[in-house]
Design a protein around this motif. Structure first.
Motif, PDB file in Angstrom:
ATOM      1  N   PHE A  42       0.747  -1.184  -0.113  1.00 36.50           N
ATOM      2  CA  PHE A  42       0.364   0.390   0.035  1.00 36.50           C
ATOM      3  C   PHE A  42       0.998   1.438  -0.020  1.00 36.50           C
ATOM      4  CE2 PHE A  42      -2.518  -3.670   1.740  1.00 36.50           C
ATOM      5  CZ  PHE A  42      -3.882  -3.205   1.153  1.00 36.50           C
ATOM      6  N   PHE A  50      -6.290   5.502  -3.566  1.00 41.56           N
ATOM      7  CA  PHE A  50      -7.248   3.806  -3.467  1.00 41.56           C
ATOM      8  C   PHE A  50      -8.516   4.297  -2.573  1.00 41.56           C
ATOM      9  CE2 PHE A  50      -8.425   0.946   0.193  1.00 41.56           C
ATOM     10  CZ  PHE A  50      -7.454  -0.706  -0.339  1.00 41.56           C
ATOM     11  N   LEU A 105     -10.068  -2.872  -2.688  1.00 38.75           N
ATOM     12  CA  LEU A 105      -9.253  -4.641  -2.563  1.00 38.75           C
ATOM     13  C   LEU A 105      -9.761  -4.891  -3.778  1.00 38.75           C
ATOM     14  CD1 LEU A 105      -8.717  -5.890   0.242  1.00 38.75           C
ATOM     15  CD2 LEU A 105      -7.227  -4.102  -0.672  1.00 38.75           C
ATOM     16  N   HIS A 149      -3.829   3.423   4.081  1.00 43.13           N
ATOM     17  CA  HIS A 149      -4.851   2.989   3.530  1.00 43.13           C
ATOM     18  C   HIS A 149      -5.054   1.407   4.565  1.00 43.13           C
ATOM     19  CE1 HIS A 149      -4.947   5.614   0.434  1.00 43.13           C
ATOM     20  NE2 HIS A 149      -3.323   5.607   0.261  1.00 43.13           N
ATOM     21  N   TYR A 163      -0.901  -1.357  -4.712  1.00 47.28           N
ATOM     22  CA  TYR A 163      -2.338  -0.520  -4.419  1.00 47.28           C
ATOM     23  C   TYR A 163      -1.844   0.930  -4.342  1.00 47.28           C
ATOM     24  CZ  TYR A 163      -5.406  -4.696  -3.653  1.00 47.28           C
ATOM     25  OH  TYR A 163      -6.049  -5.488  -4.508  1.00 47.28           O
ATOM     26  N   VAL A 210      -2.302  -1.593  -9.225  1.00 48.49           N
ATOM     27  CA  VAL A 210      -3.945  -1.752  -9.258  1.00 48.49           C
ATOM     28  C   VAL A 210      -4.686  -0.195  -8.821  1.00 48.49           C
ATOM     29  CG1 VAL A 210      -5.992  -2.372  -7.819  1.00 48.49           C
ATOM     30  CG2 VAL A 210      -3.778  -3.944  -7.881  1.00 48.49           C
TER      31      VAL A 210
END
Length: 225
Positions: A8, A13, A16, A35, A92, A123
Motif C-alpha cells: 500500500f 485508493f 481491494l 490505507h 495499491y 492496482v
C-alpha cells in the motif's frame, strides 16, 4: 492463489481488487499506512521516509529511511518483498493521485520485478498495469475495452498480439513510438507475447488479472535493503 506481497502506497485508493489471504505479506509504504488503517489491516512491515504521512508511526519495528535516498518508498517495499521470497506483487495507491512522477516510477518498479522473475500488478481505480518480460500472458474472451502496450527500455523484439483488434506478428516495439496504444479486446482470448524485452500493459480493471503463461528466468535477485 499464489501467496502475494500486497503493498500500500500513499496515492489514491478505493478498494481491494481481491481479498487478502493469511499467507500474504502486507507492507505499508509511508502514507500507505493510512490505507491499511482504514481497511483494518495490520501491516507486517511499515517502511519509508514518512514525508507523506507527516510523522513517524509509533508502531514497533518501523523501518525509517532518510528522505534523501535512491529508492522511492514503493521501491523499498518491492525490494523488501523480493528479499522475503515473494514473486507475486499487488501494489495499491501507486497509480492514481497528484504525483505523476511517482506513477512513472512505479511503472519502472514493475519492470524491476519482471527483471527479477516476479509478477507485479499496479492496482488503480480504473486500470491495472503490469510489466511482461521475455514471456506471454492471456486475457480471457470475456475481457472488454482497451488494452495498451508500451515498450520499456531497449526495443522489445518478437512482439505477437493475437485475439485483439490490431494484431501483430513478431513485431518490434520501441520506446520512441506508441504503436501499441489503444488496442481493443474482441470477444476472443487475447494473447500477448514478447520474445525479448520488456512491455508495459494497461487495461480496464473490470477485466481482472491475465494468466501469465510464461516468465523469464531469473538472473539473480539482489534486493537487500
Amino acid at each position: 492463489m499464489e501467496k502475494t506481497c500486497v503493498i500500500f502506497c500513499a496515492g489514491d485508493f478505493d478498494k481491494l481488487a481481491v481479498p487478502i489471504s493469511s499467507s500474504d505479506l502486507i507492507i505499508a509504504a509511508d502514507g500507505g499506512l493510512l490505507h491499511t488503517g482504514a481497511l483494518g489491516l495490520r501491516p507486517h512491515v511499515i517502511l519509508g521516509d514518512f514525508d507523506s504521512l507527516g510523522e513517524i508511526p509509533k508502531e514497533a519495528d518501523v523501518c525509517v529511511y532518510p528522505v534523501m535516498k535512491d529508492d522511492t518508498d514503493a521501491m523499498l517495499a518491492v525490494r523488501c518483498g523480493l528479499t522475503k521470497g515473494f514473486r507475486r506483487f499487488l501494489i495499491y495507491g501507486g497509480l492514481d493521485g497528484p504525483r505523476l512522477d511517482h506513477a512513472l516510477a512505479n511503472f519502472q518498479a514493475l519492470v524491476y520485478l519482471a527483471e527479477h522473475d516476479a509478477q507485479g500488478i499496479l492496482v488503480g481505480k480504473k486500470y491495472f498495469s503490469t510489466a511482461l518480460r521475455n514471456g506471454s500472458l492471456v486475457f480471457p474472451s470475456s475481457a472488454d475495452g482497451i488494452l495498451s502496450i508500451f515498450c520499456m527500455g531497449s526495443p522489445a523484439q518478437g512482439v505477437t498480439l493475437e485475439g485483439l483488434m490490431y494484431p501483430l506478428t513478431e513485431a518490434t516495439l520501441t520506446a520512441g513510438y506508441p504503436l501499441g496504444v489503444s488496442n481493443h479486446f474482441t470477444g476472443k482470448a487475447a494473447h500477448v507475447q514478447v520474445r525479448q524485452g520488456n512491455l508495459l500493459l494497461l487495461w480496464d480493471r473490470e477485466n481482472g488479472f491475465p494468466d501469465f503463461q510464461k516468465n523469464n528466468q531469473s538472473e539473480g535477485v539482489d534486493c537487500c535493503i
